[in-house]
Write an enzyme that holds these catalytic residues in place. Structure first.
Site, short mmCIF file in Angstrom:
data_model
loop_
_atom_site.label_atom_id
_atom_site.label_comp_id
_atom_site.label_asym_id
_atom_site.label_seq_id
_atom_site.Cartn_x
_atom_site.Cartn_y
_atom_site.Cartn_z
N GLY A 1 -17.71 3.29 -32.30
CA GLY A 1 -17.48 3.59 -30.88
C GLY A 1 -16.78 4.90 -30.62
O GLY A 1 -17.37 5.85 -30.10
N ASP A 2 -15.50 4.99 -30.97
CA ASP A 2 -14.73 6.19 -30.66
C ASP A 2 -15.28 7.41 -31.39
O ASP A 2 -15.38 8.49 -30.82
CB ASP A 2 -13.26 5.98 -31.02
CG ASP A 2 -12.59 4.93 -30.13
OD1 ASP A 2 -13.32 4.17 -29.50
OD2 ASP A 2 -11.36 4.90 -30.08
N TYR B 1 -22.06 -7.10 -29.57
CA TYR B 1 -21.07 -7.88 -30.30
C TYR B 1 -21.65 -9.29 -30.51
O TYR B 1 -22.72 -9.62 -30.00
CB TYR B 1 -19.76 -7.95 -29.51
CG TYR B 1 -19.18 -6.60 -29.17
CD1 TYR B 1 -18.64 -5.79 -30.17
CD2 TYR B 1 -19.20 -6.12 -27.86
CE1 TYR B 1 -18.12 -4.53 -29.86
CE2 TYR B 1 -18.67 -4.86 -27.55
CZ TYR B 1 -18.14 -4.08 -28.56
OH TYR B 1 -17.64 -2.85 -28.25
N GLN C 1 -27.17 9.71 -35.09
CA GLN C 1 -27.18 9.61 -33.62
C GLN C 1 -28.51 10.02 -33.01
O GLN C 1 -28.97 9.41 -32.05
CB GLN C 1 -26.04 10.42 -33.05
CG GLN C 1 -24.68 9.80 -33.32
CD GLN C 1 -23.54 10.55 -32.66
OE1 GLN C 1 -23.57 11.77 -32.55
NE2 GLN C 1 -22.53 9.83 -32.21
N ARG D 1 -23.68 -1.91 -26.60
CA ARG D 1 -22.27 -2.30 -26.51
C ARG D 1 -21.39 -1.05 -26.44
O ARG D 1 -21.85 0.07 -26.64
CB ARG D 1 -21.88 -3.15 -27.71
CG ARG D 1 -21.67 -2.37 -29.00
CD ARG D 1 -21.39 -3.29 -30.17
NE ARG D 1 -20.80 -2.58 -31.30
CZ ARG D 1 -20.99 -2.92 -32.56
NH1 ARG D 1 -21.79 -3.93 -32.86
NH2 ARG D 1 -20.39 -2.25 -33.53
N GLU E 1 -19.10 2.12 -25.65
CA GLU E 1 -19.21 3.25 -24.74
C GLU E 1 -20.33 4.21 -25.11
O GLU E 1 -21.15 4.58 -24.28
CB GLU E 1 -17.90 4.02 -24.67
CG GLU E 1 -17.94 5.22 -23.74
CD GLU E 1 -16.58 5.86 -23.53
OE1 GLU E 1 -16.53 7.10 -23.37
OE2 GLU E 1 -15.56 5.15 -23.51
#
Length: 386
Positions: free
Chosen positions: A21-22, A200, A264, A280, A282
């Site tokens: 995610g981050d 998730y 990506q 899911r 961000e």
């Protein structure tokens, strides 16, 4: 210790959370700033092994390496490389900066512009907090940079050529066929329904699989190994960790396909190639919007169900120009999925499927509305200049 690069650079610090995610957000931002604005970017990451899942060329053991014009540095404690402040310092998602970095900031004759890049939200309060300073020890201001969906926020990550590249990809069916072949997917015909899931754990996904297995037309669900697959153990012939990329499981009209991890760009193309995406977090949430396909957002669960407040704030914006009956059904479907309401999620899927053309047309136009006048990287560069 080695000496770090010249003070003209930007530093981005990222703690890897939930594997992708981050780091997914910060890696996209770092690449865009380097490519489109010719900035010297140092990306400091605490978990290079997880980072390697979305950047397969990465060597986790190296303290320093360069990929796609971005200098990637291993964030150890203490740092392996002397830290010299550049012109901009970004701490991603309120990560705690190393002590030696904070010391270097207070000692600098000309401290960098210090930004806290926050999580994306569509809530109303974002406009009022975006860009506010926070006074730090040593007399330095740290500014809150809040991504968002309106012109008074920090915007959304979107490369300048992304939408044109997507349109060209989707205009040629052979692109999708080649991608699926490269991923080892077989048995998919042009008239079959294709859905990707990067969620998730949730019983809602299992309920949808039960419904899709009884569909009138062939359905294909594309799943990476991981948390989505963990939701489907009752349908699998063996434990999820033993399934290999390229394998598939037949459940009536539904075929489950196990995907390899991809970079990506590969994930973007996968989203572009599916009829519907379940995403899911961000990074994948924003990329699903740019894919111009209908989607479900499985938002990260928070205490006191605050994640549902964030979900509803986004849905209000997304549905602003959508026909009321379609908007209501899509909103209820997202809420049912996030609340694991198995019967409701099946019922609402059948209902929204009758409105497919309206939802697809809206998904195609939404990226134009969402971008407004500028993307996040452009607004960020402008913010720093001011």
């Amino acid at each position: 210790m080695q000496q770090q690069s010249s003070p003209a650079h930007w530093d981005i610090f990222c703690v890897v959370v939930d594997n992708y995610g981050d780091i997914g957000v910060t890696w996209r931002l770092a690449k865009q700033l380097a490519h489109e604005y010719q900035l010297t970017i140092n990306l400091w990451v605490d978990d290079l092994r997880s980072f390697g899942h979305i950047l397969p060329q990465l060597t986790p053991e190296l303290a320093e390496q360069t990929h796609e014009g971005v200098r990637i540095l291993k964030w150890n404690d203490p740092l392996d490389i002397d830290y010299i402040p550049g012109s901009v310092l970004i701490e991603a998602f309120a990560c705690e900066l190393p002590a030696q970095v904070k010391q270097a900031l207070t000692a600098a004759a000309r401290p960098p512009v210090w930004l806290n890049l926050e999580y994306l939200s569509a809530e109303d309060w974002v406009e009022g907090c975006h860009g506010l300073p926070s006074f730090q020890p040593g007399g330095i201001n740290k500014y809150f940079y809040l991504p968002g969906f309106t012109e008074k926020t920090g915007g959304l990550i979107c490369e300048q050529d992304l939408l044109a590249t997507r349109d060209a990809w989707q205009a040629n069916p052979q692109n999708r066929a080649r991608l699926f072949a490269d991923l080892g997917l077989t048995g998919i015909e042009p008239d079959h329904r294709i859905i990707s899931a990067f969620s998730y754990e949730t019983t809602a996904l299992s309920a949808l699989c039960e419904l899709w297995s009884k569909a009138a037309q062939p359905m294909h669900l594309l799943l990476p190994k991981g948390r989505s697959l963990n939701s489907l153990t009752q349908w699998l012939p063996e434990s999820p960790d033993k399934l290999t990329p390229g394998s598939h499981i037949q459940l009536g009209a539904l075929t489950l396909h196990i995907l390899p991890m991809t970079d990506q760009q590969g994930y973007d193309r996968l989203l572009w190639s599916c009829d519907f995406n379940i995403v899911r977090g961000e990074d994948s949430f924003v990329r699903a919007q740019w894919a111009a396909r209908p989607f479900i957002w499985h938002i990260y669960q928070q205490e006191d169900d605050y994640h549902l407040v964030k979900l509803e704030a986004f849905m209000r914006l997304y549905c602003d120009n959508l026909a009321p009956e379609v908007a209501l059904c899509w909103q209820q479907l997202n809420l049912a999925f996030n609340c694991q309401q198995q019967i409701d999620v099946q019922r609402l899927w059948l209902q929204i499927d009758t409105m497919r053309s309206e939802l697809e047309a809206h998904a195609k136009h939404w990226p134009v509305d969402a971008l407004k006048t500028a993307d996040l990287a452009t607004r960020l560069v402008q913010f720093v200049k001011k």
